[in-house]
Design a protein around this motif. Structure first.
Motif, short mmCIF file in Angstrom:
data_model
loop_
_atom_site.label_atom_id
_atom_site.label_comp_id
_atom_site.label_asym_id
_atom_site.label_seq_id
_atom_site.Cartn_x
_atom_site.Cartn_y
_atom_site.Cartn_z
N VAL A 114 -0.23 5.07 8.90
CA VAL A 114 0.43 4.50 7.73
C VAL A 114 1.26 3.27 8.11
CG1 VAL A 114 0.48 6.66 6.44
CG2 VAL A 114 2.40 6.06 7.91
N CYS A 115 1.52 3.09 9.40
CA CYS A 115 2.22 1.91 9.90
C CYS A 115 1.79 1.70 11.35
CB CYS A 115 3.74 2.04 9.76
SG CYS A 115 4.46 3.49 10.57
N GLU B 76 6.66 10.52 -0.92
CA GLU B 76 5.52 11.02 -1.68
C GLU B 76 5.20 12.46 -1.30
OE1 GLU B 76 1.34 9.18 -3.30
OE2 GLU B 76 1.95 8.71 -1.25
N VAL C 170 7.50 5.47 2.17
CA VAL C 170 6.73 5.85 0.98
C VAL C 170 6.02 7.19 1.22
CG1 VAL C 170 4.65 5.27 -0.36
CG2 VAL C 170 6.41 3.54 0.04
N ALA C 171 5.43 7.33 2.41
CA ALA C 171 4.72 8.58 2.72
C ALA C 171 5.67 9.76 2.73
CB ALA C 171 4.02 8.43 4.07
N TRP D 89 3.94 7.48 13.10
CA TRP D 89 3.11 6.44 12.47
C TRP D 89 1.86 7.01 11.81
CZ3 TRP D 89 -1.73 4.45 14.63
CH2 TRP D 89 -2.19 5.16 15.75
N GLY E 175 6.93 -3.29 8.97
CA GLY E 175 6.04 -2.62 8.04
C GLY E 175 6.34 -1.15 7.85
N THR E 176 7.61 -0.77 8.00
CA THR E 176 7.98 0.65 7.92
C THR E 176 8.16 1.16 6.50
OG1 THR E 176 10.27 -0.04 8.30
CG2 THR E 176 9.02 0.73 10.21
N LEU E 177 8.09 0.27 5.51
CA LEU E 177 8.18 0.73 4.13
C LEU E 177 7.11 1.77 3.83
CD1 LEU E 177 9.21 0.65 1.21
CD2 LEU E 177 7.85 -1.43 0.86
N ALA E 178 5.91 1.57 4.39
CA ALA E 178 4.82 2.52 4.15
C ALA E 178 5.15 3.90 4.69
CB ALA E 178 3.54 2.00 4.79
N ARG E 179 5.87 3.96 5.80
CA ARG E 179 6.26 5.27 6.35
C ARG E 179 7.23 5.98 5.41
NH1 ARG E 179 8.26 4.88 12.26
NH2 ARG E 179 10.07 3.84 11.35
#
Length: 248
Positions: A146-147, A189, A185-186, A139, A179-183
């Protein structure tokens, strides 16, 4: 011919997400398909198997679930386990434990499935480990959240490990709910995965060459690199049931 792959983002409210997988298995069997359900047993394996068997039974497609329990810390041995099966469902639980369970056969399982033309379905953790580069949890990114920590799978920093290579993109699950989309994305990226697909609960991706088709009640969020104006960053696009996406 390669095997067909189906990725379910978790959730228990939409048994219809298993239908494409079961119909593929039925076509292979020519009758009632025997579906192996791989569960990493954290002490409640038989109860978890019954939960999946009940979900499969609600689809309207007749099948015969078979429990394939792997002790926590153990390894899945596919040669014996796949005998007599028409489809393989890898279930949910602690994602790093599933990655470890398949680590010893990641170089063999895809070929065995392809040789038997046996479809693979991954539910939650089973979807994540289907990737060539599997996002197994965490996380924090360089110590920065990030999550939610609740989604970390007992890990701190985001971890990307070797997966089964059944799909060329990384996979995260419970996207809208956790909310794991942010993970994901990281991970993309940072270049730790070439691209990624985050799947909502009660949603399935039917994978085909270079992309997939979405079915179910939620959405699938595709993360591609290079979304920034300077060539960095990522681009995210969401797809709903009936839509298809392409990832080279």
């Amino acid at each position: 011919m390669s095997s067909r792959t189906f990725l379910v983002g978790g959730g228990w409210d939409a048994p219809e997400v298993y239908e494409p997988f079961l119909r593929e298995a039925s076509g292979r069997s020519g009758g009632v398909p025997r579906v192996g359900c791989v569960i990493v047993d954290e002490g409640d394996g038989p109860a978890q198997f019954e939960r999946y068997a009940q979900a499969l039974g609600k689809t309207g497609v007749e099948c015969a679930p078979v429990a394939l329990l792997v002790p926590l810390g153990g390894r899945f041995e596919p040669e014996d386990a796949l005998a007599g099966l028409d489809g393989l469902l890898v279930c949910g639980g602690l994602t790093p434990a599933y990655q470890e369970a398949f680590a010893g056969c990641a170089d063999r399982l895809p070929g065995l499935l392809a040789g038997r033309r046996m479809p693979y379905a991954g539910f939650s953790a089973g979807a994540a480990v289907a990737a060539r580069r599997a996002v197994v949890g965490g996380w924090l990114l360089d110590g920065v959240p990030v999550c939610s920590e609740d989604t970390a799978e007992d890990l701190e920093e985001i971890e990307v490990r070797p997966g089964l290579g059944l799909v060329p993109f990384a996979v995260d699950v419970h996207a809208a709910q956790w909310g794991t989309l942010a993970r994901l994305v990281a991970a993309v990226e940072q270049g730790r995965a070439p691209c990624g697909v985050a799947v909502d609960e009660n949603t399935v991706v039917e994978v085909h060459d270079g992309g997939g088709r979405v079915a179910g009640r939620g959405r699938v969020h595709v993360v591609r690199p290079g979304g920034g104006g300077d060539g960095g960053g990522v681009a995210v696009r969401s797809y709903r049931a009936g839509e298809e996406f392409v990832l080279a």
